[in-house]
Design a protein around this motif. Structure first.
Motif, PDB file in Angstrom:
ATOM      1  N   SER A  40       3.668 -39.935  18.750  1.00  0.00           N
ATOM      2  CA  SER A  40       3.577 -39.032  19.724  1.00  0.00           C
ATOM      3  C   SER A  40       2.347 -38.282  19.647  1.00  0.00           C
ATOM      4  CB  SER A  40       4.880 -38.134  19.796  1.00  0.00           C
ATOM      5  OG  SER A  40       4.949 -37.177  18.858  1.00  0.00           O
ATOM      6  N   LYS A  77      15.641 -37.564  23.854  1.00  0.00           N
ATOM      7  CA  LYS A  77      14.442 -37.889  23.274  1.00  0.00           C
ATOM      8  C   LYS A  77      14.517 -36.767  22.232  1.00  0.00           C
ATOM      9  CE  LYS A  77      13.786 -41.678  25.834  1.00  0.00           C
ATOM     10  NZ  LYS A  77      13.530 -42.934  25.254  1.00  0.00           N
ATOM     11  N   ASP A 123       6.079 -38.105  15.453  1.00  0.00           N
ATOM     12  CA  ASP A 123       6.886 -39.031  16.189  1.00  0.00           C
ATOM     13  C   ASP A 123       8.123 -38.615  16.943  1.00  0.00           C
ATOM     14  OD1 ASP A 123       6.113 -40.948  13.925  1.00  0.00           O
ATOM     15  OD2 ASP A 123       7.362 -40.200  12.554  1.00  0.00           O
ATOM     16  N   ARG A 124       8.398 -39.663  17.980  1.00  0.00           N
ATOM     17  CA  ARG A 124       9.414 -39.212  18.937  1.00  0.00           C
ATOM     18  C   ARG A 124      10.806 -40.412  18.447  1.00  0.00           C
ATOM     19  NH1 ARG A 124       8.501 -36.222  23.370  1.00  0.00           N
ATOM     20  NH2 ARG A 124       6.156 -35.577  23.607  1.00  0.00           N
ATOM     21  N   LYS A 147      11.661 -34.905  19.555  1.00  0.00           N
ATOM     22  CA  LYS A 147      10.390 -34.965  19.067  1.00  0.00           C
ATOM     23  C   LYS A 147      10.212 -34.280  17.648  1.00  0.00           C
ATOM     24  CE  LYS A 147       5.505 -33.652  20.176  1.00  0.00           C
ATOM     25  NZ  LYS A 147       5.167 -33.098  18.894  1.00  0.00           N
ATOM     26  N   HIS A 184      11.679 -44.504  15.900  1.00  0.00           N
ATOM     27  CA  HIS A 184      10.480 -43.794  16.310  1.00  0.00           C
ATOM     28  C   HIS A 184       9.203 -44.130  16.377  1.00  0.00           C
ATOM     29  CE1 HIS A 184       9.438 -45.360  12.300  1.00  0.00           C
ATOM     30  NE2 HIS A 184       8.111 -44.976  12.531  1.00  0.00           N
TER      31      HIS A 184
END
Length: 240
Positions: free
Chosen positions: A86, A46, A52-53, A48, A83
């Motif tokens: 986040s 994952k 966005d993640r 970041k 994406h």
């Protein structure tokens, strides 16, 4: 058909292509993961990036930039499309991804790594607006040829084809794929296995063309894709 995938070092200064899509490590060991190198994910990661993640699948090849960050922008649309918002991007640095041996394994450079990440169609850079509206071509670190209707390469590509092999001869690189690449003048060839049905020539014209846009000097490095007259370029920016 035997295709040799040779390894060469980039002579085009890939650090000049640094993008905003970077993920900074917190305690990455420089002796394990060196800047301007490549890693493969051992598991799903994952990442970041700003607001966005991103979800990077297991077995994905990723570039590490000159400052030791993961360059998500050089991955294929398969990753970019994952994406999700986040929230606040201004988090403490210790929230950034940690590069560890349990998540990544080192891998070698590929021949295609020497091609600048994004090439824009045209003989040279003229203005910012023209550059943004130009068709774009790129080769991702996870092994795809992508084409776009314009330079906003974070959108769905017009065409995305997996690379099956590559080789070099002089200033020309040959990229092989199983299926057709849109608008790139790839040559259809016979392949016993079906893996090398199309061959795309990427020619480094070894020519730099100078332009000026609003007082900024732009140096365009010339390439030809497929055929000699299908010109593409990438630019370096200099301030006089």
């Amino acid at each position: 058909m035997k295709i040799v995938n040779k390894l060469i070092a980039s002579s085009l200064g890939m650090a000049a292509l640094a993008s905003l899509f970077l993920v900074a490590p917190t305690n990455a060991s420089a002796t394990t993961f060196k800047p301007e190198s490549y890693v493969i994910t051992r598991s799903v990661v994952k990442a970041k990036v700003g607001h966005d993640r991103y979800t990077i699948p297991k077995g994905t090849r990723v570039h590490i930039t000159s400052d030791g960050s993961l360059d998500v922008s050089r991955l294929s649309y398969n990753v970019i499309k994952t994406h999700k918002e986040s929230g606040d991007p201004f988090k403490p640095e210790n929230d950034a991804m940690h590069l560890s041996g349990s998540q990544f394994v080192k891998t070698q450079r590929k021949l295609t790594d020497s091609i600048p990440f994004t090439l824009s169609q045209g003989y040279r850079y003229t203005t910012g607006a023209a550059a943004l509206n130009a068709k774009a071509f790129q080769i991702t670190t996870d092994g795809y040829v992508e084409t776009f209707k314009h330079e906003a390469t974070n959108v769905k590509p017009q065409s995305m084809v997996k690379i099956t092999a590559s080789r070099a001869s002089g200033n020309t690189m040959y990229i092989y794929t199983k299926s057709k690449m849109v608008g790139l003048h790839a040559k259809h060839i016979a392949s016993k296995t079906g893996k090398y049905n199309y061959r795309l020539a990427v020619i480094n014209n070894k020519k730099v063309i100078k332009s000026t846009d609003l007082g900024t000097v732009m140096r365009s490095h010339s390439f030809s894709i497929g055929i000699k007259s299908n010109y593409y370029y990438y630019t370096n920016t200099w301030y006089d």
